[in-house]
Design a protein around this motif. Structure first.
Motif, mmCIF file in Angstrom:
data_model
loop_
_atom_site.group_PDB
_atom_site.id
_atom_site.type_symbol
_atom_site.label_atom_id
_atom_site.label_comp_id
_atom_site.label_asym_id
_atom_site.label_seq_id
_atom_site.Cartn_x
_atom_site.Cartn_y
_atom_site.Cartn_z
ATOM 1 N N LEU A 55 0.672 -1.332 0.099
ATOM 2 C CA LEU A 55 0.111 -0.089 -0.053
ATOM 3 C C LEU A 55 0.795 1.218 -0.106
ATOM 4 O O LEU A 55 0.366 2.238 -0.462
ATOM 5 N N GLN A 56 2.027 1.319 0.731
ATOM 6 C CA GLN A 56 2.966 2.549 0.555
ATOM 7 C C GLN A 56 4.020 2.484 -0.476
ATOM 8 O O GLN A 56 4.681 3.564 -0.775
ATOM 9 N N SER A 57 3.832 1.475 -1.320
ATOM 10 C CA SER A 57 4.893 1.351 -2.562
ATOM 11 C C SER A 57 4.268 2.561 -3.600
ATOM 12 O O SER A 57 2.826 2.625 -3.869
ATOM 13 N N GLU A 58 5.282 3.212 -4.157
ATOM 14 C CA GLU A 58 5.004 4.320 -5.068
ATOM 15 C C GLU A 58 4.427 3.776 -6.782
ATOM 16 O O GLU A 58 5.094 2.810 -6.894
ATOM 17 N N VAL A 59 3.733 4.516 -7.007
ATOM 18 C CA VAL A 59 3.008 4.117 -8.450
ATOM 19 C C VAL A 59 2.815 5.561 -9.000
ATOM 20 O O VAL A 59 2.449 6.501 -8.920
ATOM 21 N N LEU A 89 -1.401 8.622 -13.751
ATOM 22 C CA LEU A 89 -1.670 9.598 -14.999
ATOM 23 C C LEU A 89 -1.980 10.804 -14.579
ATOM 24 O O LEU A 89 -1.601 11.934 -15.123
ATOM 25 N N TYR A 90 -2.953 11.097 -13.579
ATOM 26 C CA TYR A 90 -3.508 12.313 -13.409
ATOM 27 C C TYR A 90 -2.905 12.936 -12.220
ATOM 28 O O TYR A 90 -2.796 14.006 -11.550
ATOM 29 N N ALA A 91 -2.798 11.978 -11.039
ATOM 30 C CA ALA A 91 -2.130 12.498 -9.721
ATOM 31 C C ALA A 91 -0.626 12.651 -9.394
ATOM 32 O O ALA A 91 -0.194 13.170 -8.591
ATOM 33 N N GLY A 92 -0.175 12.072 -10.793
ATOM 34 C CA GLY A 92 1.284 12.097 -10.546
ATOM 35 C C GLY A 92 2.113 10.936 -9.561
ATOM 36 O O GLY A 92 1.520 9.826 -9.670
ATOM 37 N N THR A 93 2.952 11.211 -8.894
ATOM 38 C CA THR A 93 3.724 10.017 -8.345
ATOM 39 C C THR A 93 3.013 9.949 -6.858
ATOM 40 O O THR A 93 3.057 10.644 -6.046
ATOM 41 N N VAL A 94 2.368 8.794 -6.665
ATOM 42 C CA VAL A 94 1.716 8.749 -5.044
ATOM 43 C C VAL A 94 1.742 7.200 -4.918
ATOM 44 O O VAL A 94 2.223 6.353 -5.517
ATOM 45 N N ASN A 95 1.550 6.882 -3.689
ATOM 46 C CA ASN A 95 1.305 5.391 -3.292
ATOM 47 C C ASN A 95 -0.087 4.761 -3.557
ATOM 48 O O ASN A 95 -0.713 5.635 -3.758
ATOM 49 N N CYS A 124 -3.417 6.536 -4.169
ATOM 50 C CA CYS A 124 -4.105 6.185 -5.291
ATOM 51 C C CYS A 124 -5.459 5.657 -5.170
ATOM 52 O O CYS A 124 -6.424 6.177 -5.816
ATOM 53 N N LEU A 125 -5.816 4.946 -4.192
ATOM 54 C CA LEU A 125 -7.166 4.498 -3.895
ATOM 55 C C LEU A 125 -8.029 5.351 -3.328
ATOM 56 O O LEU A 125 -9.088 5.722 -4.036
ATOM 57 N N GLU A 126 -7.469 6.459 -2.627
ATOM 58 C CA GLU A 126 -8.131 7.398 -2.163
ATOM 59 C C GLU A 126 -8.584 8.574 -3.249
ATOM 60 O O GLU A 126 -9.667 8.988 -3.275
ATOM 61 N N TRP A 127 -7.492 8.654 -4.207
ATOM 62 C CA TRP A 127 -7.796 9.583 -5.351
ATOM 63 C C TRP A 127 -8.867 9.092 -6.203
ATOM 64 O O TRP A 127 -9.670 9.888 -6.656
ATOM 65 N N GLN A 128 -8.949 7.806 -6.309
ATOM 66 C CA GLN A 128 -10.109 7.280 -7.258
ATOM 67 C C GLN A 128 -11.416 7.437 -6.681
ATOM 68 O O GLN A 128 -12.415 7.586 -7.532
ATOM 69 N N VAL A 129 -11.513 7.409 -5.448
ATOM 70 C CA VAL A 129 -12.724 7.625 -4.565
ATOM 71 C C VAL A 129 -13.099 9.008 -4.823
ATOM 72 O O VAL A 129 -14.362 9.187 -5.234
ATOM 73 N N ARG A 173 -12.421 8.495 -14.628
ATOM 74 C CA ARG A 173 -11.112 8.002 -15.393
ATOM 75 C C ARG A 173 -10.452 6.952 -14.337
ATOM 76 O O ARG A 173 -9.904 7.340 -13.162
ATOM 77 N N PRO A 174 -10.544 5.456 -14.812
ATOM 78 C CA PRO A 174 -10.033 4.456 -13.717
ATOM 79 C C PRO A 174 -8.348 4.701 -13.569
ATOM 80 O O PRO A 174 -7.896 5.406 -14.532
ATOM 81 N N PHE A 175 -7.792 3.913 -12.645
ATOM 82 C CA PHE A 175 -6.511 3.891 -12.775
ATOM 83 C C PHE A 175 -6.202 2.483 -13.793
ATOM 84 O O PHE A 175 -6.545 1.462 -13.619
ATOM 85 N N LEU A 176 -5.154 3.032 -14.637
ATOM 86 C CA LEU A 176 -4.563 2.093 -15.536
ATOM 87 C C LEU A 176 -3.102 2.062 -15.275
ATOM 88 O O LEU A 176 -2.499 2.985 -15.507
ATOM 89 N N SER A 177 -2.671 0.791 -14.957
ATOM 90 C CA SER A 177 -1.381 0.534 -14.505
ATOM 91 C C SER A 177 -0.474 0.579 -15.858
ATOM 92 O O SER A 177 -0.796 0.143 -16.922
ATOM 93 N N LYS A 178 0.656 1.072 -15.604
ATOM 94 C CA LYS A 178 1.667 1.294 -16.697
ATOM 95 C C LYS A 178 3.020 0.416 -16.570
ATOM 96 O O LYS A 178 3.743 0.107 -17.517
ATOM 97 N N LYS A 179 2.795 -0.484 -15.287
ATOM 98 C CA LYS A 179 4.017 -1.364 -15.287
ATOM 99 C C LYS A 179 3.792 -2.749 -16.209
ATOM 100 O O LYS A 179 2.909 -2.992 -16.627
#
Length: 333
Positions: A290-294, A297-303, A307-312, A327-333
């Motif tokens: 949960l604390q790892s960074e990701v 696309l819209y929020a920048g670098t977050v953990n 990210c969960l909080e941003w999507q809510v 706009r759902p979270f679409l992973s880039k990794k």
């Protein structure tokens, strides 16, 4: 969101001087300031003082109970926590077929995209024909999403994707912990048990986030409304399960961080469960995830927790009409 986990029959929770104290006979005392805790999670038959529970509730900290197998049991919270700030908007939007269909499509798109991302990531070194077949099939489903004329059709697409995905996900576990069966919700194998615990933790994390902002958890878009089923939580689970739970379990298994000794022998129903110490170990890895960074696309670098909080909040903006599309979270990794 800070979670305080209490596990094991020998653990004891009490309160002293605005702090929660966790005692264990074989470990140093854990002391946490109450203002640093957002959720109190009690797992198994751990002992606790009534004063500690009262202290948590008086500060609007919900108390979550999981049984000794890691299954959700129940929760206690004050009426002040049960906000319905957006209930009227949710009721109105539930009757808006165009809105629910658009949200459902976004959710299924995220589910397919993130599931494919995970499969590509872990099969990169050991590609198989079966995995590539799944990726090709899911790519076709993604292309067809705009053609789905109802939520029911989108739901069928999601169910088809789930079946394909779990078949390929099972291949990633081949031979690990003597895995020789399909992935399923019943904990008949250590890997199923790990996945179920992860899904429970993610489910309750999302539930707490929804309640904190004032969303009713039972008014979803993709999932059907029914008793004892928080449909909106299930919607968000579709978006994040592969990235947070499945990816974590694949990592733990590939790196052999869990062994058969971490699990009980099968019970009368064939159930295999984590021992208390192993549950503690899993929770530690879960919190690190949960604390790892990701990169969002819209929020920048977050953990991932952010990210969960941003999507809510993104969903709330869409619900209120402040944003046209979710706009759902679409992973880039």
């Amino acid at each position: 969101m800070n979670n305080l986990y209490i596990t094991g029959t020998e653990s004891y929770l009490k309160v002293q001087d605005q702090h929660l104290l966790v005692f264990h006979p074989h470990k140093p005392c854990c002391k946490v300031a109450i203002n640093q805790v957002n959720n109190l999670v009690l797992i198994g038959y751990c002992k606790r003082s009534d004063k500690a529970i009262y202290f948590a509730l008086s500060r609007c900290i919900p108390v979550l109970f999981l049984d000794d197998k890691g299954n959700y049991f129940g929760r206690i919270e004050t009426e002040e926590r049960r906000r319905v700030k957006y209930l009227a908007h949710q009721l109105k939007r539930a009757k808006d077929l165009e809105f629910t269909r658009a949200i459902a499509e976004s959710i299924v798109r995220a589910k397919l995209h993130n599931s494919c991302t995970l499969l590509r990531h872990f099969s990169h070194c050991h590609p198989t024909k079966a995995t590539q077949t799944t990726l090709d099939a899911m790519a076709l489903l993604l292309d067809d999403l705009p053609l789905a004329d109802s939520v029911d059709v989108l739901r069928e697409y999601g169910q088809t994707a789930t079946k394909l995905y779990f078949q390929s996900l099972g291949c990633l576990f081949a031979g690990a912990l003597n895995f020789d069966q399909p992935i399923q919700h019943q904990p008949t194998h250590p890997i199923n048990s790990l996945l179920n615990l992860g899904y429970t933790l993610l489910n309750q994390n999302i539930y707490a986030l929804l309640q904190a902002v004032g969303l009713h958890s039972h008014f979803g878009n993709l999932h059907i409304h029914r008793d004892h089923h928080p449909a909106l939580v299930a919607d968000f689970m579709e978006e994040f399960s592969a990235l947070l739970v499945d990816a974590l379990v694949v990592d733990l298994v590939i790196l052999q961080l869990f062994t058969p000794a971490d699990f009980t022998l099968p019970d009368a129903r064939g159930g295999v469960y984590l021992y208390p110490n192993a549950i503690n170990k899993f929770i530690q890895y879960w919190e690190k995830t949960l604390q790892s960074e990701v990169n969002h696309l819209y929020a920048g670098t977050v953990n991932y927790q952010q990210c969960l909080e941003w999507q809510v909040q993104e969903y709330v903006a869409c619900l209120l009409g402040e944003r046209e599309f979710y706009r759902p979270f679409l992973s880039k990794k």
